[in-house]
Design a protein around this motif. Sequence first.
Motif, mmCIF file in Angstrom:
data_model
loop_
_atom_site.group_PDB
_atom_site.id
_atom_site.type_symbol
_atom_site.label_atom_id
_atom_site.label_comp_id
_atom_site.label_asym_id
_atom_site.label_seq_id
_atom_site.Cartn_x
_atom_site.Cartn_y
_atom_site.Cartn_z
ATOM 1 N N LEU A 1 13.924 14.555 26.965
ATOM 2 C CA LEU A 1 15.207 14.850 27.601
ATOM 3 C C LEU A 1 16.316 14.936 26.565
ATOM 4 O O LEU A 1 17.214 15.782 26.668
ATOM 5 C CB LEU A 1 15.525 13.777 28.643
ATOM 6 N N ALA A 2 16.249 14.074 25.554
ATOM 7 C CA ALA A 2 17.245 14.117 24.478
ATOM 8 C C ALA A 2 17.133 15.425 23.692
ATOM 9 O O ALA A 2 18.155 16.014 23.295
ATOM 10 C CB ALA A 2 17.060 12.923 23.551
ATOM 11 N N LEU A 3 15.907 15.894 23.477
ATOM 12 C CA LEU A 3 15.695 17.157 22.772
ATOM 13 C C LEU A 3 16.274 18.321 23.572
ATOM 14 O O LEU A 3 16.917 19.219 23.005
ATOM 15 C CB LEU A 3 14.197 17.377 22.536
ATOM 16 N N VAL A 4 16.071 18.316 24.876
ATOM 17 C CA VAL A 4 16.622 19.379 25.733
ATOM 18 C C VAL A 4 18.143 19.404 25.618
ATOM 19 O O VAL A 4 18.754 20.478 25.471
ATOM 20 C CB VAL A 4 16.182 19.177 27.199
ATOM 21 N N ARG A 5 18.766 18.234 25.687
ATOM 22 C CA ARG A 5 20.237 18.177 25.584
ATOM 23 C C ARG A 5 20.716 18.682 24.229
ATOM 24 O O ARG A 5 21.726 19.400 24.130
ATOM 25 C CB ARG A 5 20.710 16.740 25.810
ATOM 26 N N GLU A 6 19.983 18.326 23.159
ATOM 27 C CA GLU A 6 20.370 18.763 21.812
ATOM 28 C C GLU A 6 20.269 20.278 21.685
ATOM 29 O O GLU A 6 21.177 20.923 21.133
ATOM 30 C CB GLU A 6 19.480 18.079 20.783
ATOM 31 N N LEU A 7 19.182 20.853 22.176
ATOM 32 C CA LEU A 7 19.016 22.311 22.090
ATOM 33 C C LEU A 7 20.058 23.038 22.929
ATOM 34 O O LEU A 7 20.562 24.097 22.544
ATOM 35 C CB LEU A 7 17.607 22.699 22.560
ATOM 36 N N GLU A 8 20.390 22.449 24.064
ATOM 37 C CA GLU A 8 21.385 23.079 24.936
ATOM 38 C C GLU A 8 22.766 23.063 24.291
ATOM 39 O O GLU A 8 23.542 24.021 24.420
ATOM 40 C CB GLU A 8 21.412 22.351 26.276
#
Length: 468
Positions: A109-116
């Motif tokens: 979930l943290a990776l998704v937020r970072e990419l977004e």
Amino acid sequence: MAVSSGVPPQAEQIRKVVEERLKQAEIENGAKVTVDWRGEQRHLYVISMPVDMLYYNPYTHRIRAQRTFDPERNRILEEDPWSDEAQAYLADLLRRRPSNPNHTDPDYLALVRELEEFGQREPGIISPDGIIVDGNTRCVALRELGIPNMRVGVLPSDTTLQDITSVELALQLRRDRRREYSYINRLIAIEEQLANGRSEEAVARDFNIRVKTLRQDRWVYALIREAIERSRTENGAQLRLVDFEEHQEKLRELQRDYAKKAATDPEAAERLKEARLAMVILNLPKTSLRYAEEDFHSRYLDERLPDELRDIDQEDVGSVAIPGLPGVSVPDTKAWAKAEKALTDKLLKAYATINRDPSAADAKSASALITKARDSFDLAVRLAGQNAQLRKRQVAVQERLSEAAEFIKQCATEYAEAKAKRALDEEAFDEALIQLRESLARLARQASRSAHEPGEGVKWLLETTRES
């Protein structure tokens, strides 16, 4: 690329797209990414590829242990790793928490937020056929966000499966911004590297651990594989590697204590192993496992087990005569070891039954059995813990005195040295002796309250501190 499951069905089309974009990147002298390639550094051009043309790597070590979480989907993955069903299963596992694939991993979930928020910072790595070597989880996140392209470096055209594995491990062990492999997946990767003929020293160096640690982890992995095999039931249920993900510290501590015990008493070491493995399966705290020594089963547990968990009665254990001591015998530890192994097997099989289908009738009875076992172990652990605390209190007094005696002995040596160098503070020394006298007097008052006949040491203490 020669791999056991062939190449992706769109491999030829993907290669054409890759070649065209690599030519353009070379003309523009575009960005590059560096990888370890067959013993040397190789700089790869970075290109942009449609995420829909890329395939998740079915051989990635990031989720190797988790693949068996769903046996049916794993069967599909093994038979046709490039199918939509298999690729969807890989995507699901890459999102999930390694220790419990039923839940989404917070790191994902943290990776998704970072990419977004920031976009893709680091390029992935792919084979010329579009297999993702590094960046599988990033590709899942990009697809979820609806981002159509992924920046990737491309390995040489003669890439093999061994190359993919080597590059993936080398990138992972850099430990920069990548999610670390889970414990079990690291164990699998280590075993595979050794199976490929590499030395323990070389593998330990790559994984940045000592050879001793590598051997300890190999022992743990062998124990896990043995436990999985022992868990197999008549109905085909079996534990999975992922079931042991959360027990890293317990298993490592078990290995250390087992090795110490095995050096002097191999049979006792086996009994300790069985007791603690059962407690690992019951998910008892690490602090509880420390109370389980080789006599835990016979001394604290057996008589508290329900009938369905008892393999033998105490009167069936039998005894062994001690040579040279007529009429003296001790319980047959081999019989106890057999009973303890049988108990562990029952618990392993019960958990395997629950994992296969928690709603099945046999799973419900297995769950009831586990609950009874945990209650019995909890009580036995409390008793063992109380006994351990009692032993600790029993030896604490004499250990303190022994330490004090050693300090005073050292003080005598340092006193002589200080006097010879005229460096002794006589006043401070005298004050310290008064403190010692007061401490001894306090100890004497406690010792005088004993109802027993004082021994020589106690008599000396009482006489020395008796006020005139």
